[in-house]
Design a protein around this motif. Structure first.
Motif, PDB file in Angstrom:
ATOM      1  N   VAL B 271       0.847  -1.193   0.000  1.00 26.11           N
ATOM      2  CA  VAL B 271       0.000   0.000   0.000  1.00 26.11           C
ATOM      3  C   VAL B 271       0.881   1.242   0.000  1.00 26.11           C
ATOM      4  O   VAL B 271       1.837   1.334   0.771  1.00 26.11           O
ATOM      5  CB  VAL B 271      -0.919   0.036   1.251  1.00 26.11           C
ATOM      6  CG1 VAL B 271      -1.814   1.270   1.225  1.00 26.11           C
ATOM      7  CG2 VAL B 271      -1.755  -1.220   1.329  1.00 26.11           C
ATOM      8  N   GLU B 272       0.549   2.160  -0.883  1.00 29.95           N
ATOM      9  CA  GLU B 272       1.230   3.462  -0.880  1.00 29.95           C
ATOM     10  C   GLU B 272       0.174   4.553  -0.859  1.00 29.95           C
ATOM     11  O   GLU B 272      -0.910   4.379  -1.415  1.00 29.95           O
ATOM     12  CB  GLU B 272       2.093   3.630  -2.138  1.00 29.95           C
ATOM     13  CG  GLU B 272       3.405   2.877  -2.056  1.00 29.95           C
ATOM     14  CD  GLU B 272       4.288   3.132  -3.261  1.00 29.95           C
ATOM     15  OE1 GLU B 272       3.926   4.001  -4.096  1.00 29.95           O
ATOM     16  OE2 GLU B 272       5.311   2.445  -3.377  1.00 29.95           O
ATOM     17  N   PHE B 273       0.527   5.655  -0.234  1.00 29.84           N
ATOM     18  CA  PHE B 273      -0.399   6.773  -0.174  1.00 29.84           C
ATOM     19  C   PHE B 273       0.104   7.912  -1.051  1.00 29.84           C
ATOM     20  O   PHE B 273       1.315   8.146  -1.143  1.00 29.84           O
ATOM     21  CB  PHE B 273      -0.579   7.239   1.265  1.00 29.84           C
ATOM     22  CG  PHE B 273      -1.297   6.228   2.105  1.00 29.84           C
ATOM     23  CD1 PHE B 273      -2.687   6.177   2.120  1.00 29.84           C
ATOM     24  CD2 PHE B 273      -0.600   5.301   2.843  1.00 29.84           C
ATOM     25  CE1 PHE B 273      -3.352   5.221   2.861  1.00 29.84           C
ATOM     26  CE2 PHE B 273      -1.249   4.343   3.589  1.00 29.84           C
ATOM     27  CZ  PHE B 273      -2.632   4.302   3.594  1.00 29.84           C
ATOM     28  N   GLY B 274      -0.856   8.588  -1.680  1.00 29.64           N
ATOM     29  CA  GLY B 274      -0.501   9.685  -2.563  1.00 29.64           C
ATOM     30  C   GLY B 274       0.104  10.856  -1.809  1.00 29.64           C
ATOM     31  O   GLY B 274       0.820  11.676  -2.395  1.00 29.64           O
ATOM     32  N   SER B 275      -0.175  10.948  -0.511  1.00 29.36           N
ATOM     33  CA  SER B 275       0.359  12.053   0.291  1.00 29.36           C
ATOM     34  C   SER B 275       0.377  11.625   1.750  1.00 29.36           C
ATOM     35  O   SER B 275      -0.296  10.659   2.139  1.00 29.36           O
ATOM     36  CB  SER B 275      -0.549  13.293   0.147  1.00 29.36           C
ATOM     37  OG  SER B 275      -1.820  13.011   0.693  1.00 29.36           O
ATOM     38  N   SER B 276       1.129  12.356   2.544  1.00 28.39           N
ATOM     39  CA  SER B 276       1.167  12.038   3.977  1.00 28.39           C
ATOM     40  C   SER B 276      -0.190  12.319   4.612  1.00 28.39           C
ATOM     41  O   SER B 276      -0.596  11.668   5.575  1.00 28.39           O
ATOM     42  CB  SER B 276       2.264  12.836   4.677  1.00 28.39           C
ATOM     43  OG  SER B 276       2.079  14.210   4.438  1.00 28.39           O
ATOM     44  N   GLU B 277      -0.920  13.280   4.031  1.00 24.37           N
ATOM     45  CA  GLU B 277      -2.246  13.608   4.540  1.00 24.37           C
ATOM     46  C   GLU B 277      -3.192  12.416   4.328  1.00 24.37           C
ATOM     47  O   GLU B 277      -3.978  12.068   5.213  1.00 24.37           O
ATOM     48  CB  GLU B 277      -2.778  14.864   3.813  1.00 24.37           C
ATOM     49  CG  GLU B 277      -4.173  15.321   4.230  1.00 24.37           C
ATOM     50  CD  GLU B 277      -4.202  15.866   5.651  1.00 24.37           C
ATOM     51  OE1 GLU B 277      -3.163  15.849   6.325  1.00 24.37           O
ATOM     52  OE2 GLU B 277      -5.288  16.278   6.091  1.00 24.37           O
ATOM     53  N   ALA B 278      -3.107  11.808   3.141  1.00 25.07           N
ATOM     54  CA  ALA B 278      -3.950  10.643   2.866  1.00 25.07           C
ATOM     55  C   ALA B 278      -3.603   9.502   3.816  1.00 25.07           C
ATOM     56  O   ALA B 278      -4.496   8.800   4.318  1.00 25.07           O
ATOM     57  CB  ALA B 278      -3.769  10.206   1.410  1.00 25.07           C
ATOM     58  N   ALA B 279      -2.306   9.325   4.092  1.00 26.75           N
ATOM     59  CA  ALA B 279      -1.890   8.263   5.022  1.00 26.75           C
ATOM     60  C   ALA B 279      -2.445   8.529   6.416  1.00 26.75           C
ATOM     61  O   ALA B 279      -2.956   7.631   7.089  1.00 26.75           O
ATOM     62  CB  ALA B 279      -0.366   8.187   5.064  1.00 26.75           C
ATOM     63  N   ARG B 280      -2.355   9.780   6.825  1.00 25.20           N
ATOM     64  CA  ARG B 280      -2.848  10.131   8.178  1.00 25.20           C
ATOM     65  C   ARG B 280      -4.356   9.929   8.270  1.00 25.20           C
ATOM     66  O   ARG B 280      -4.862   9.329   9.216  1.00 25.20           O
ATOM     67  CB  ARG B 280      -2.486  11.587   8.486  1.00 25.20           C
ATOM     68  CG  ARG B 280      -2.827  12.026   9.906  1.00 25.20           C
ATOM     69  CD  ARG B 280      -2.524  13.491  10.123  1.00 25.20           C
ATOM     70  NE  ARG B 280      -3.323  14.385   9.310  1.00 25.20           N
ATOM     71  CZ  ARG B 280      -4.588  14.704   9.565  1.00 25.20           C
ATOM     72  NH1 ARG B 280      -5.189  14.204  10.628  1.00 25.20           N
ATOM     73  NH2 ARG B 280      -5.254  15.526   8.778  1.00 25.20           N
ATOM     74  N   LEU B 281      -5.064  10.424   7.237  1.00 30.95           N
ATOM     75  CA  LEU B 281      -6.528  10.314   7.278  1.00 30.95           C
ATOM     76  C   LEU B 281      -6.980   8.853   7.270  1.00 30.95           C
ATOM     77  O   LEU B 281      -7.970   8.508   7.903  1.00 30.95           O
ATOM     78  CB  LEU B 281      -7.143  11.052   6.079  1.00 30.95           C
ATOM     79  CG  LEU B 281      -7.181  12.578   6.208  1.00 30.95           C
ATOM     80  CD1 LEU B 281      -7.611  13.209   4.899  1.00 30.95           C
ATOM     81  CD2 LEU B 281      -8.127  12.997   7.337  1.00 30.95           C
TER      82      LEU B 281
END
Lengths: 211, 323
Positions: B271-281
């Motif tokens: 899994v990868e997130f497009g941004s750190s914000e997406a990962a946090r959310l």
């Protein structure tokens, strides 16, 4: 015993207060109870902290740093039942990480090419000097102080470190910090006071060790 | 006792130190997420009981107690050793040709031999918390809580939750270490494909040292004991059969992150997130409702759409973004 986590004695004095110890014991209890948020809180705070610690000693070896940190964190989680809270959780991770690094080089039959923290500071100062000129002693002290502040934050319980960063680096109000910690403003203020005192104590002790 | 002046002094000195030092250096996000995922897997295996498993085994307790009592009485009166322990329960049955002879919730005792016909797949929850899936045309014997014998066809074992289960074959015993792998009898050879962790083979003939296969490796063991290694994909189509018998877990009250972790694990994705914000959310979004009756793909699409995230799968990576 292989894989045993040894808490390094002298660091027990970094335990600053009953409240800080209880914060970490509470976090560990929640993790052991299977609470997802507790695990995320642990991961958010301790993985970057121990990564910084390992990266400082294994500069230029990002793959090895990653493997060592992963192995450290996984072993500490496996042995969480043995955590009694005598020393800060970070010190436990730190001790395990040192064992992992030493074990790696023992198995590889080589000596670690550790970058001594002092050497690293020196390099940072030299690098800064090369770019902009200045007083090498002042730069050295500044870099050393930055490292100590960051290391001190890493030693604090996650909520203490976050609250201090939110207040002093992001300028957030006590009300906002309370909202983020899901506590009342009064409780947030109280937590900030405890966090400041823990910060001051650990910072002073690390300064003493560093002299 | 500290007074207000001391508090103000502490406040100022802490402010000065923190502001002079600035924020702590961050670590690479992809490395953080990779370590977090590994650590989470260890944490879950150690401290989290799957809700479904817990409920099933709570339901099974009276039955297990009754079986244990019966086994004890049997030993007492006729001198039998107690083997009548429940070692697994049928978790899910998929059969495109009518009755398979099994039903969900059915307990299975030590010594039971299980066979699946063509076009029939079976998922078992082992007593130790592991998931064992049987492909069509497979025959296994449940020897004990931590030992299974593969006699025909192919099985997939996910031992993230629970102790390792050894799988015995004609070629030797396959001993996993916190892993997902497939074992298949192909002609006179045994084919091992490791998706996660590692598996050691203790051969019946030759080879004093166990042969070890790691994630992304395939090991073929021929009848004469020779080994052939190859690389495999963790999410290629050869793994698809294991999806035939999975049940999407209940999502009520779980974070989006935990759902994504489950999905990625089942599909062999990272899994990868497009941004750190997406990962946090993703760690903060709490899911509600149920998608347990949907296929994995439908469940993923539904969850992502309803939680306001987008996703795409590329080269075995699930990329999650927040528009």
């Amino acid at each position: 015993m292989a894989g045993q986590i040894v808490t390094v004695g002298p660091f027990q004095e970094l335990r600053t207060s009953v409240e800080a110890a209880e914060e970490e014991r509470h976090l560990v209890r929640r993790m052991k109870a299977g609470e997802e948020r507790a695990f995320e809180e642990f991961a958010d705070h301790y993985i970057p902290g121990i990564y910084r610690f390992a990266a400082n000693r294994l500069q230029g070896e990002p793959e090895l740093t990653r493997d060592i940190v992963q192995s450290t964190v996984c072993k500490v989680i496996e042995k969480l039942d043995g955590y009694r809270g005598e020393a800060p959780l970070f010190v436990w991770l730190y001790a395990c990480c040192r064992n992992e690094i030493a074990g790696h080089f023992r198995r590889a039959g080589s000596r670690p090419s550790f970058v001594d923290p002092d050497e690293k500071t020196l390099r940072a100062a030299e690098s800064a000097l090369a770019g902009q000129g200045g007083n090498p002693e002042a730069l050295l002290l500044q870099s050393e102080q930055e490292n100590l502040v960051h290391l001190t934050l890493d030693h604090l319980p996650p909520r203490y470190a976050s609250a201090l960063e939110w207040k002093y680096l992001q300028g957030e109000s006590v009300v906002e910090i309370g909202r983020r910690l899901e506590v009342s403003p009064k409780a947030a203020e109280s937590l900030l006071t405890r966090a400041r005192r823990s910060f001051e104590t650990i910072y002073s002790r690390l300064m003493e060790k560093n002299r | 006792m500290k007074d207000e002046t001391t508090d103000r002094d502490e406040d100022e000195s802490t402010r000065e130190l923190l502001q002079a030092a600035g924020p702590r250096p961050s670590m690479p996000l992809d490395v953080l997420e990779a370590i977090r995922n590994e650590a989470r897997a260890v944490w879950r295996a150690r401290f989290v009981t799957e809700p479904g498993t817990r409920a099933r085994w709570r339901w099974m307790m009276p039955l297990a107690a009754a079986v244990c009592a019966a086994a004890f009485l049997g030993w007492w009166f006729v001198g039998r050793t107690s083997e009548d322990a429940i070692v697994a329960v049928v978790a899910r049955v998929e059969s495109s040709r009518g009755a398979s002879g099994f039903s969900a919730g059915q307990p299975l005792l030590a010594g039971a031999t299980i066979e699946t016909a063509d076009h029939a797949w079976l998922a078992l929850s082992l007593a130790g918390g592991q998931s064992l899936r049987l492909d069509e045309g497979t025959k296994v014997t449940l020897i004990s809580v931590d030992s299974v014998s593969l006699e025909r066809g192919g099985v997939y074992l996910d031992s993230l939750h629970g102790v390792p289960v050894t799988i015995a074959t004609v070629a030797g015993d396959f001993v996993p270490a916190g892993t997902q792998f497939e074992l298949r009898l192909v002609g006179d050879a045994v084919q091992l494909r490791v998706r996660e962790g590692q598996v050691a083979l203790k051969q019946r003939r030759g080879g004093s040292e166990p042969a070890v296969a790691r994630a992304g490796q395939q090991l073929i063991v021929r009848q004469d004991g020779t080994l052939h290694r190859d690389q495999i994909g963790r999410s290629d189509a050869d793994w698809d059969w294991i999806l035939a018998v999975i049940r999407v877990p209940e999502i009520e009250g779980r974070t989006l992150q935990s759902f994504l972790d489950w999905m990625a694990r089942e599909r062999g994705w990272s899994v990868e997130f497009g941004s750190s914000e997406a990962a946090r959310l993703s760690r903060e979004v709490i899911l509600h409702g149920s998608v347990s009756e949907m296929s994995p793909d439908d469940a993923l699409n539904t969850v992502m759409l309803s939680s306001g995230f987008t996703h795409q799968v590329s080269n075995g990576t699930l990329v999650v973004s927040r528009p």
